[in-house]
Design a protein around this motif. Sequence first.
Motif, short mmCIF file in Angstrom:
data_model
loop_
_atom_site.label_atom_id
_atom_site.label_comp_id
_atom_site.label_asym_id
_atom_site.label_seq_id
_atom_site.Cartn_x
_atom_site.Cartn_y
_atom_site.Cartn_z
N LEU A 1 0.83 -1.20 0.00
CA LEU A 1 0.00 0.00 0.00
C LEU A 1 0.86 1.26 0.00
O LEU A 1 0.56 2.23 -0.70
CB LEU A 1 -0.93 -0.01 1.22
N ASN A 2 1.94 1.23 0.76
CA ASN A 2 2.84 2.39 0.78
C ASN A 2 3.47 2.62 -0.59
O ASN A 2 3.62 3.76 -1.04
CB ASN A 2 3.93 2.20 1.83
N SER A 3 3.84 1.52 -1.24
CA SER A 3 4.45 1.64 -2.57
C SER A 3 3.48 2.24 -3.56
O SER A 3 3.87 3.03 -4.44
CB SER A 3 4.91 0.26 -3.06
N ARG A 4 2.21 1.90 -3.44
CA ARG A 4 1.18 2.43 -4.34
C ARG A 4 0.65 3.79 -3.89
O ARG A 4 -0.24 4.34 -4.52
CB ARG A 4 0.02 1.43 -4.44
N GLN A 5 1.18 4.27 -2.78
CA GLN A 5 0.79 5.56 -2.22
C GLN A 5 -0.72 5.60 -1.94
O GLN A 5 -1.42 6.55 -2.29
CB GLN A 5 1.20 6.71 -3.14
N THR A 6 -1.18 4.54 -1.29
CA THR A 6 -2.57 4.47 -0.86
C THR A 6 -2.60 3.93 0.56
O THR A 6 -1.57 3.73 1.18
CB THR A 6 -3.38 3.61 -1.85
N ASP A 7 -3.80 3.68 1.08
CA ASP A 7 -3.88 3.31 2.50
C ASP A 7 -5.02 2.32 2.76
O ASP A 7 -5.74 1.90 1.85
CB ASP A 7 -4.05 4.55 3.36
N ILE A 8 -5.16 1.97 4.04
CA ILE A 8 -6.16 0.99 4.45
C ILE A 8 -7.58 1.50 4.16
O ILE A 8 -8.46 0.71 3.78
CB ILE A 8 -6.02 0.69 5.96
N SER B 1 -8.68 -14.08 6.83
CA SER B 1 -9.53 -15.23 6.51
C SER B 1 -9.50 -15.46 5.01
O SER B 1 -9.05 -14.61 4.23
CB SER B 1 -10.96 -14.96 6.96
N ALA B 2 -10.01 -16.62 4.59
CA ALA B 2 -10.04 -16.93 3.16
C ALA B 2 -10.90 -15.92 2.40
O ALA B 2 -10.53 -15.46 1.31
CB ALA B 2 -10.58 -18.35 2.95
N SER B 3 -12.04 -15.53 2.98
CA SER B 3 -12.91 -14.57 2.30
C SER B 3 -12.24 -13.20 2.20
O SER B 3 -12.41 -12.48 1.21
CB SER B 3 -14.25 -14.45 3.02
N GLN B 4 -11.45 -12.84 3.21
CA GLN B 4 -10.73 -11.57 3.15
C GLN B 4 -9.66 -11.60 2.06
O GLN B 4 -9.49 -10.62 1.33
CB GLN B 4 -10.09 -11.26 4.51
N VAL B 5 -8.96 -12.72 1.94
CA VAL B 5 -7.95 -12.85 0.89
C VAL B 5 -8.59 -12.69 -0.48
O VAL B 5 -8.06 -12.00 -1.36
CB VAL B 5 -7.21 -14.20 0.98
N GLU B 6 -9.75 -13.30 -0.68
CA GLU B 6 -10.44 -13.20 -1.96
C GLU B 6 -10.82 -11.76 -2.27
O GLU B 6 -10.65 -11.27 -3.39
CB GLU B 6 -11.67 -14.11 -1.95
N GLY B 7 -11.34 -11.04 -1.26
CA GLY B 7 -11.70 -9.65 -1.46
C GLY B 7 -10.49 -8.76 -1.71
O GLY B 7 -10.53 -7.87 -2.56
N LEU B 8 -9.40 -9.03 -1.01
CA LEU B 8 -8.18 -8.25 -1.18
C LEU B 8 -7.58 -8.48 -2.57
O LEU B 8 -7.07 -7.55 -3.19
CB LEU B 8 -7.17 -8.61 -0.10
N ALA B 9 -7.62 -9.72 -3.03
CA ALA B 9 -7.05 -10.03 -4.35
C ALA B 9 -7.76 -9.24 -5.44
O ALA B 9 -7.12 -8.66 -6.32
CB ALA B 9 -7.15 -11.53 -4.62
N ILE C 1 -14.34 -4.79 2.52
CA ILE C 1 -14.00 -5.35 3.83
C ILE C 1 -13.97 -4.21 4.84
O ILE C 1 -13.35 -3.16 4.57
CB ILE C 1 -12.65 -6.07 3.80
N PRO C 2 -14.61 -4.34 5.99
CA PRO C 2 -14.59 -3.26 6.99
C PRO C 2 -13.18 -2.81 7.32
O PRO C 2 -12.26 -3.62 7.45
CB PRO C 2 -15.28 -3.89 8.20
N GLU C 3 -13.01 -1.50 7.44
CA GLU C 3 -11.68 -0.95 7.70
C GLU C 3 -11.10 -1.48 9.00
O GLU C 3 -9.89 -1.72 9.09
CB GLU C 3 -11.76 0.58 7.75
N SER C 4 -11.94 -1.70 10.00
CA SER C 4 -11.45 -2.22 11.27
C SER C 4 -10.83 -3.60 11.11
O SER C 4 -9.81 -3.92 11.74
CB SER C 4 -12.59 -2.27 12.30
N GLU C 5 -11.43 -4.44 10.24
CA GLU C 5 -10.88 -5.77 9.99
C GLU C 5 -9.53 -5.68 9.28
O GLU C 5 -8.59 -6.41 9.61
CB GLU C 5 -11.85 -6.60 9.16
N LEU C 6 -9.44 -4.78 8.32
CA LEU C 6 -8.18 -4.63 7.58
C LEU C 6 -7.08 -4.08 8.46
O LEU C 6 -5.91 -4.46 8.32
CB LEU C 6 -8.39 -3.75 6.36
N ARG C 7 -7.43 -3.21 9.37
CA ARG C 7 -6.40 -2.69 10.29
C ARG C 7 -5.90 -3.81 11.20
O ARG C 7 -4.71 -3.85 11.55
CB ARG C 7 -6.94 -1.51 11.09
#
Length: 278
Positions: free
Chosen positions: A15-22, A46-54, A31-37
Motif C-alpha cells: 500500500l505504501n508503494s502504491r501511495q494508498t492506504d487501508i 480469513s479466506a474470504s478476506q484474501v479473496e476480497g483483497l485479491a 471489507i470493513p476498515e477495522s478488519e483490515l487494520r
Amino acid sequence: MANDPDFGVLLTRLLNSRQTDIAWLASASGIPESELRSVADGVPPSASQVEGLAAALGFRTADLFVIAGLSVPEALQPCEAAAGSELVDLIHVVMALPADQRTHIHETVENLPQLPRVRSADPPRDFYRGGGGLGAMLVTMLCANRNLHALIAAAKTLHLLTRGRMYLAGSTYARIAAGANPLRPEWVGGFATALGIPAADLAAITGTDLSEATPPEDPLAAEMAELLWDCRRLRVSQVEHVCAEAEAMLVPVPDDASGDDWNRVHHRHGTWWGAPRR
C-alpha cells in the motif's frame, strides 16, 4: 515459522508503494476498515478476506493466498499436477511463433474443455510451508500455482522468459526456497516477469530495491506469463496436445537464413526447425 514474513507487513509495504492506504483498500474490497487494520497489525486474514483483497489489489487469488502464508484452496489449484516439462516445451515453442500463430495457441487453450480435477500422487510442491520466507513464497507461486512443479522446470522457464538474464540451476532455486540464498534484485525482477506481477509490486512485497535491476518491458514475456497461467486449468494430456499443435507450426529453417529473420527452436537430423520473424 520464524522465517516467514507477516502478511500485515507485506500488505503495508504494498500500500505504501502504491501511495494508498487501508481506508482506500476497505472501500475497494468491501471489507470493513477495522478488519483490515487488524490484518495490517498481524491478525491472519480469513479466506474470504484474501479473496476480497485479491480483487481490490489486482492480484490472482491463488497468489495472494501464498503471499498471505495460507494454503491455496483446492478449487484454485492446478487441474493436474506435474505438467512442468510439457509447459516448458510449450513456452519454448510458442515464443518463437509469429503473432497470428501465438493467438491461435491462446485460443486453443481457452477453448479446451475444463476436465475434472485429478489428484496426483505427487502433488504440487508447497515450498512456502518450509519456512523459507520470501524466497519460498516466490518459488511456491511459480512451481505450485503455475504447475511447473519441479525446480528444474522453474529454472528453465525463468531462463526463457527473461531471455537468458536469469540463468540459475535448479539447486539454486532450492536454496532460494529454503531461505539459504538472500534474494537479489535481478532475481525478484525475473520472478516478476514469469509470474506476471508488476515488478514494483513484487519489489515492495519483498522489500527489494529494483532501482538498478528493473526488468525491461517485454510484451512477449508478459504474454507467455499469461499463457503459463491459463494452462494451469488443463490436464497434462491437454498441455501435451497444445504443445504438439504448436510444434506442428514449426517449419524447416533455410540453411542460409539470417538470425535476424528466423527464430530457431530445435535442431533435428541436421535441420533447424523454427519460425520466421514477422
